[in-house]
Design a protein around this motif. Sequence first.
Motif, PDB file in Angstrom:
ATOM      1  N   LEU A 236       0.827  -1.206   0.000  1.00 59.55           N
ATOM      2  CA  LEU A 236       0.000   0.000   0.000  1.00 59.55           C
ATOM      3  C   LEU A 236       0.864   1.260   0.000  1.00 59.55           C
ATOM      4  CD1 LEU A 236      -2.800  -1.055   2.518  1.00 59.55           C
ATOM      5  CD2 LEU A 236      -2.968  -0.872   0.029  1.00 59.55           C
ATOM      6  N   GLU A 237       1.979   1.231   0.719  1.00 61.05           N
ATOM      7  CA  GLU A 237       2.905   2.374   0.704  1.00 61.05           C
ATOM      8  C   GLU A 237       3.461   2.583  -0.704  1.00 61.05           C
ATOM      9  OE1 GLU A 237       3.875   4.674   2.647  1.00 61.05           O
ATOM     10  OE2 GLU A 237       3.318   4.128   4.683  1.00 61.05           O
ATOM     11  N   ALA A 238       3.790   1.492  -1.395  1.00 57.63           N
ATOM     12  CA  ALA A 238       4.276   1.601  -2.772  1.00 57.63           C
ATOM     13  C   ALA A 238       3.200   2.178  -3.683  1.00 57.63           C
ATOM     14  CB  ALA A 238       4.728   0.232  -3.273  1.00 57.63           C
ATOM     15  N   ALA A 239       1.953   1.715  -3.494  1.00 53.79           N
ATOM     16  CA  ALA A 239       0.853   2.261  -4.293  1.00 53.79           C
ATOM     17  C   ALA A 239       0.657   3.748  -4.010  1.00 53.79           C
ATOM     18  CB  ALA A 239      -0.431   1.484  -3.993  1.00 53.79           C
ATOM     19  N   GLY A 253      -6.199  14.026   0.152  1.00 51.52           N
ATOM     20  CA  GLY A 253      -6.587  12.627   0.224  1.00 51.52           C
ATOM     21  C   GLY A 253      -5.401  11.700   0.374  1.00 51.52           C
ATOM     22  N   LEU A 254      -4.316  12.008  -0.337  1.00 51.38           N
ATOM     23  CA  LEU A 254      -3.114  11.194  -0.233  1.00 51.38           C
ATOM     24  C   LEU A 254      -2.466  11.346   1.138  1.00 51.38           C
ATOM     25  CD1 LEU A 254      -1.581  11.903  -3.769  1.00 51.38           C
ATOM     26  CD2 LEU A 254      -2.889   9.903  -3.029  1.00 51.38           C
ATOM     27  N   ALA A 255      -2.514  12.573   1.679  1.00 51.63           N
ATOM     28  CA  ALA A 255      -1.966  12.786   3.029  1.00 51.63           C
ATOM     29  C   ALA A 255      -2.766  12.014   4.076  1.00 51.63           C
ATOM     30  CB  ALA A 255      -1.961  14.278   3.358  1.00 51.63           C
ATOM     31  N   VAL A 260      -3.162   7.286   7.726  1.00 47.21           N
ATOM     32  CA  VAL A 260      -3.801   6.028   8.134  1.00 47.21           C
ATOM     33  C   VAL A 260      -2.796   4.882   8.117  1.00 47.21           C
ATOM     34  CG1 VAL A 260      -5.549   4.319   7.506  1.00 47.21           C
ATOM     35  CG2 VAL A 260      -6.094   6.763   7.415  1.00 47.21           C
ATOM     36  N   LEU A 261      -1.990   4.795   7.059  1.00 48.78           N
ATOM     37  CA  LEU A 261      -0.996   3.727   6.962  1.00 48.78           C
ATOM     38  C   LEU A 261       0.030   3.826   8.096  1.00 48.78           C
ATOM     39  CD1 LEU A 261      -0.307   3.620   3.105  1.00 48.78           C
ATOM     40  CD2 LEU A 261      -1.583   1.973   4.475  1.00 48.78           C
ATOM     41  N   ALA A 267       0.510   1.289  15.395  1.00 45.57           N
ATOM     42  CA  ALA A 267      -0.326   0.583  16.369  1.00 45.57           C
ATOM     43  C   ALA A 267       0.034  -0.901  16.425  1.00 45.57           C
ATOM     44  CB  ALA A 267      -1.798   0.768  16.013  1.00 45.57           C
ATOM     45  N   GLY A 268       0.216  -1.536  15.261  1.00 46.65           N
ATOM     46  CA  GLY A 268       0.565  -2.954  15.239  1.00 46.65           C
ATOM     47  C   GLY A 268       1.929  -3.221  15.844  1.00 46.65           C
TER      48      GLY A 268
END
Length: 338
Positions: A236-239, A253-255, A260-261, A267-268
Amino acid sequence: MTATLTERYISAVTKSLNPTAQDDVRVELEASIADAVEARVDQGEGQMDAERTVLTDLGDPAVLAAGYADRPLHLIGPKYFLTWWRLLKLLLWIVPVTAAAAVALGLTVSNAPVGEIIGQTIAVALSVIVHLCFWTTLVFFMLERTGADTGMKWSVDSLPEPQESGVGRGDLIASLVFLGIVAAALLWDHFVGFVVFATGDLDVNRGLDGQTGTMSLLNPELWPWWLSGALALIVLEAALAIAVYARRGWRPGLAVANTVLAVVFTAGALYLLVTGQLLNPDFLAFVADAGGEGFAAGDAEAAGEGGIFRILAVLTGVVIIGIAAWDIIDGWRKTRRQ
């Protein structure tokens, strides 16, 4: 004998001046006021009204006296204001955050209650902000009054280079290569292992003595779900990097997606770190055994803070949070510039 308004005004102006200048200023003011009053009287205005109007137009005698004495009536004037403001902003961005982080880290390592950590951190941050504002302003106030040179002079050489809008192909390639290295490191650590151990390095009770090989840093039990989730976040980071390049720059939106990522990853990672599931237990045992008596003594000294491993866990958590915070701030900063 009652003094006239003009006499009272001139006295108020000259009383704060240097004695050597009082007579000259008095003569000058008497002549200028008399001329202005006479001009108004010639236009049909009454003597008293003309005098009052002229003195009112001259303004506060303290302001006029400051002009004669060349005393600034501002805290920091145009000569020093921009230098003061730029320096203060830089200090406020760096010093309070650093001080608050150091206090929070120290209290966390010492196993202080959460309420105490929050309270002390906020108190220190506010105290540092107040001191920074006061002492920085005081320094520039003294510079203003003494007329000292700060050494900061503007020249055409300080003009910034125009910044290209959008994200270059080099930035995209660098991001994708970095993400690829991270993904490869995760897979290599799980299937091959980064830690090389030799015969006798590991505890016999763990059944690993007499072996020569490698072990992973991360807990093998993270496979498949946790590591698969980490690889999914990397994809997802690459996308996201490709989307930023395709849109020729950051957008709100990208920010948001980047935020979120970063939050999901942080958190994980913190959950695994706090619950003791992040690192390989065999690797921790290897570190403890390799440290010998020196490690045991250091761990005993740090027992009040939960032991060396807990201190290292706290430091690791701070690094994880710091990286995520910087990633989020950088994304929104670039979005604002765009």
